[in-house]
Design an enzyme around this catalytic site. Structure first.
Site, mmCIF file in Angstrom:
data_model
loop_
_atom_site.group_PDB
_atom_site.id
_atom_site.type_symbol
_atom_site.label_atom_id
_atom_site.label_comp_id
_atom_site.label_asym_id
_atom_site.label_seq_id
_atom_site.Cartn_x
_atom_site.Cartn_y
_atom_site.Cartn_z
ATOM 1 N N THR A 1 24.975 -70.913 -23.770
ATOM 2 C CA THR A 1 23.554 -71.072 -23.431
ATOM 3 C C THR A 1 22.863 -69.710 -23.343
ATOM 4 O O THR A 1 21.860 -69.453 -24.010
ATOM 5 C CB THR A 1 23.420 -71.820 -22.085
ATOM 6 O OG1 THR A 1 24.107 -73.051 -22.197
ATOM 7 C CG2 THR A 1 21.968 -72.088 -21.731
ATOM 8 N N VAL A 2 23.412 -68.804 -22.525
ATOM 9 C CA VAL A 2 22.736 -67.517 -22.301
ATOM 10 C C VAL A 2 22.989 -66.558 -23.469
ATOM 11 O O VAL A 2 22.066 -65.875 -23.932
ATOM 12 C CB VAL A 2 23.186 -66.893 -20.958
ATOM 13 C CG1 VAL A 2 22.482 -65.568 -20.730
ATOM 14 C CG2 VAL A 2 22.890 -67.855 -19.800
ATOM 15 N N ALA B 1 11.727 -50.053 -26.269
ATOM 16 C CA ALA B 1 12.981 -49.315 -26.035
ATOM 17 C C ALA B 1 12.972 -47.947 -26.708
ATOM 18 O O ALA B 1 13.698 -47.051 -26.295
ATOM 19 C CB ALA B 1 14.153 -50.143 -26.550
ATOM 20 N N ALA C 1 31.523 -62.161 -29.873
ATOM 21 C CA ALA C 1 32.737 -62.965 -29.681
ATOM 22 C C ALA C 1 32.377 -64.278 -29.029
ATOM 23 O O ALA C 1 31.574 -64.322 -28.091
ATOM 24 C CB ALA C 1 33.724 -62.202 -28.788
ATOM 25 N N ILE D 1 13.750 -63.804 -12.964
ATOM 26 C CA ILE D 1 12.905 -63.032 -12.030
ATOM 27 C C ILE D 1 13.491 -61.617 -11.903
ATOM 28 O O ILE D 1 14.672 -61.475 -11.597
ATOM 29 C CB ILE D 1 12.887 -63.672 -10.611
ATOM 30 C CG1 ILE D 1 12.505 -65.153 -10.674
ATOM 31 C CG2 ILE D 1 11.956 -62.903 -9.680
ATOM 32 C CD1 ILE D 1 12.590 -65.865 -9.317
ATOM 33 N N GLY E 1 21.473 -77.528 -19.131
ATOM 34 C CA GLY E 1 22.085 -76.190 -19.203
ATOM 35 C C GLY E 1 21.813 -75.321 -17.986
ATOM 36 O O GLY E 1 21.979 -74.111 -18.035
ATOM 37 N N ASP F 1 27.565 -70.517 -5.903
ATOM 38 C CA ASP F 1 26.718 -69.750 -6.824
ATOM 39 C C ASP F 1 25.649 -68.973 -6.038
ATOM 40 O O ASP F 1 25.431 -67.776 -6.271
ATOM 41 C CB ASP F 1 26.059 -70.718 -7.819
ATOM 42 C CG ASP F 1 25.092 -70.027 -8.752
ATOM 43 O OD1 ASP F 1 25.552 -69.325 -9.660
ATOM 44 O OD2 ASP F 1 23.872 -70.172 -8.560
ATOM 45 N N LYS G 1 25.070 -64.732 -5.428
ATOM 46 C CA LYS G 1 23.793 -64.030 -5.617
ATOM 47 C C LYS G 1 23.330 -63.371 -4.320
ATOM 48 O O LYS G 1 22.826 -62.246 -4.317
ATOM 49 C CB LYS G 1 22.739 -65.021 -6.123
ATOM 50 C CG LYS G 1 23.068 -65.576 -7.514
ATOM 51 C CD LYS G 1 22.212 -66.789 -7.841
ATOM 52 C CE LYS G 1 22.535 -67.373 -9.200
ATOM 53 N NZ LYS G 1 21.925 -68.681 -9.433
ATOM 54 N N GLY H 1 18.602 -71.249 -17.225
ATOM 55 C CA GLY H 1 18.185 -71.673 -18.563
ATOM 56 C C GLY H 1 18.335 -70.531 -19.555
ATOM 57 O O GLY H 1 18.371 -69.353 -19.174
HETATM 58 N N1 HSE Z 1 23.730 -72.607 -12.024
HETATM 59 C C1 HSE Z 1 22.761 -71.590 -11.769
HETATM 60 C C2 HSE Z 1 21.535 -72.254 -11.149
HETATM 61 C C3 HSE Z 1 22.418 -70.901 -13.051
HETATM 62 O O1 HSE Z 1 21.418 -73.475 -11.199
HETATM 63 O O2 HSE Z 1 20.710 -71.555 -10.603
HETATM 64 C C4 HSE Z 1 21.740 -69.588 -12.859
HETATM 65 O O3 HSE Z 1 22.530 -68.675 -12.166
#
Ligand code: HSE
Length: 438
Positions: free
Chosen positions: A13-14, A33, A43, A136, A187, A201, A205, A302
């Protein structure tokens, strides 16, 4: 000037989003830049015959170590996530003298101290803007924009999936599992969605935010972590009746006794701007001594929002390629030799207000028992709401809001209330924060 060569690890996704953004906005990015940026090696697992957009001119491999060992790669962009082999790949890239950009919050939260020390010794940059709050630019805001201030506290909605689930439960009365499945399909969710719903998660952070706000080492194992899996529709409704919204917050605060690091569902007054951050959006509220409060809002997950932060880091690293390594923005905002050992406050010593919900027998003396226990524990009750038993039922629901009290005192009182014969089931406890500026 010669283009900057990117080695991309991961085309999910990312990773896929990053390759597409670098290709579609190439001219604009190069103007910023000062050099062209091109993906020369990527990869990913399970490569098909067609090259993904943005990797048309790149070598593709299933062996990520080929990318980090490619002498032509200047910046390794790690977007595979997880602990291993991400840690080994990043350390190998650093050992090879390459700069690294990563969106991997687990990697930074758990291995950041080791990774930054290795990067420092090699004179390379490890950039990680996309690791917190997706698109952000919160790392940049704290590390650079707020560097005049002493940060007092940070409270953030930093998991989009959790916020999406809570929002849908409140607005549409939807079922937890059904909303989670939608977040996965879009995603947003982690590979292991328990990381989203159990708060892990957000804890990754928060630990990063805490270190760059207060100049302490990353200490993921000290974050108090509670998810949203036990939040019921009833609590969402009662909170609303009391003028609050339930949000899953990451909170870090500097107190006289140490630094708080905690992640848990929280009742916040519905009039706060952050209480109205809905869906998959993230927001981070920062209280700084000279600026006062500031709020940062945007998409926290996302492909493109996260790629936006990854590409911004690539541009930053590109600009810094020719700068003196000693004059770069330090990884953890404070100079490496000024990181200090301010203790992390144990959860028992954290002070908050509480929302309590319990089911009690509908008979004389029950409320007196509960309030006696609260009084003995020196807990002052702010509001009480009792719902009469539903037809045919003999238990009534009691809701309480308390004043601020140490967590240990609340634990003590809850243990005593839980032992009362008149209380059935588990007492629900949700912390309450006013998030006011004083
Ligand atoms: N799973 C994380 C979220 C993705 O829902 O915020 C971004 O870190």
């Amino acid at each position: 000037m010669k283009p900057v060569n990117i080695g991309l690890l991961g085309l999910g996704t990312v990773g896929g989003g990053t390759a597409r953004v670098l290709a579609s906005n190439a001219a604009e990015i190069a103007r910023r830049a000062g050099r062209e940026i091109q993906v020369i090696h990527a990869a990913a697992r399970g490569l098909g015959t067609e090259k993904p957009q943005g990797t048309e001119h790149a070598l593709l491999t299933e062996d990520a170590f080929e990318v980090v060992n490619n002498p032509d790669v200047d910046i390794v962009v790690e977007l595979i996530g997880g602990d291993s082999p991400a840690r080994e790949l990043v350390l190998q890239a650093i050992a090879n003298g390459k700069h690294v950009v990563t969106a991997n919050k687990a990697l930074i939260a758990k291995h950041g101290n080791e990774i930054f020390a290795a990067a420092q010794a090699k004179g390379v940059v490890v950039a990680f803007e996309a690791a917190v709050a997706g698109g952000i630019p919160i790392i940049k805001a704290i590390r650079e924009g707020l560097s005049a201030n002493k940060i007092q506290w940070i409270a953030g909605i930093i998991n989009g999936t959790g916020n999406f689930i809570l929002t849908e439960m409140r607005d549409k009365g939807r079922d937890f599992a059904d909303v989670l499945a939608e977040a996965q399909a879009l995603g947003y969710a982690e590979a292991d969605p328990t990381f989203d719903v159990e708060g892990i998660d957000a804890a990754h952070k928060l630990c990063i935010l805490s270190s760059i706000a207060f100049g302490v080492p990353l200490q993921f194992d000290k974050v108090y972590t509670e998810g949203i899996s036990k939040i019921s529709q009833e609590d969402v409704t009662f909170a609303s009746q009391l003028g609050y919204r339930i949000k899953h917050l990451g909170i870090t605060k500097a107190t006289a006794k140490g630094i708080e690091m905690r992640v848990h569902p929280t009742l916040i007054p519905e009039k706060r701007l952050i209480a109205n951050v809905d869906g998959v959006m993230n927001a981070v509220l920062i209280m700084a001594d000279r600026l006062g409060p500031s709020l940062y809002y945007g998409a926290g997950a996302g492909a493109y929002p996260t790629a936006s932060a990854v590409v911004a880091d690539i541009v930053d690293v590109t600009r810094s390629l020719t700068t003196d390594p000693d004059n770069r923005v330090p990884h953890l905002a404070f100079q490496p030799d000024k990181i200090n050992d301010t203790p992390i406050l144990p959860m028992d010593d954290v002070e908050t207000a509480y929302y309590l919900r319990m089911n009690a027998d509908d008979k004389p003396g029950v409320m007196a028992d509960i309030t006696r226990i609260m009084g003995e524990s020196m807990i002052s009750i702010e509001a009480i709401l009792q719902k009469e038993p539903a037809q045919g039922e003999s238990t009534a629901t009691i809701i309480m809001l308390t004043q601020r009290i140490r967590e240990a005192q609340m634990n003590h009182a809850l243990a005593a209330i839980q032992k009362l014969k008149s209380i059935s089931g588990q007492v629900t406890r949700i912390r309450v924060e006013s998030l006011s500026s004083n």
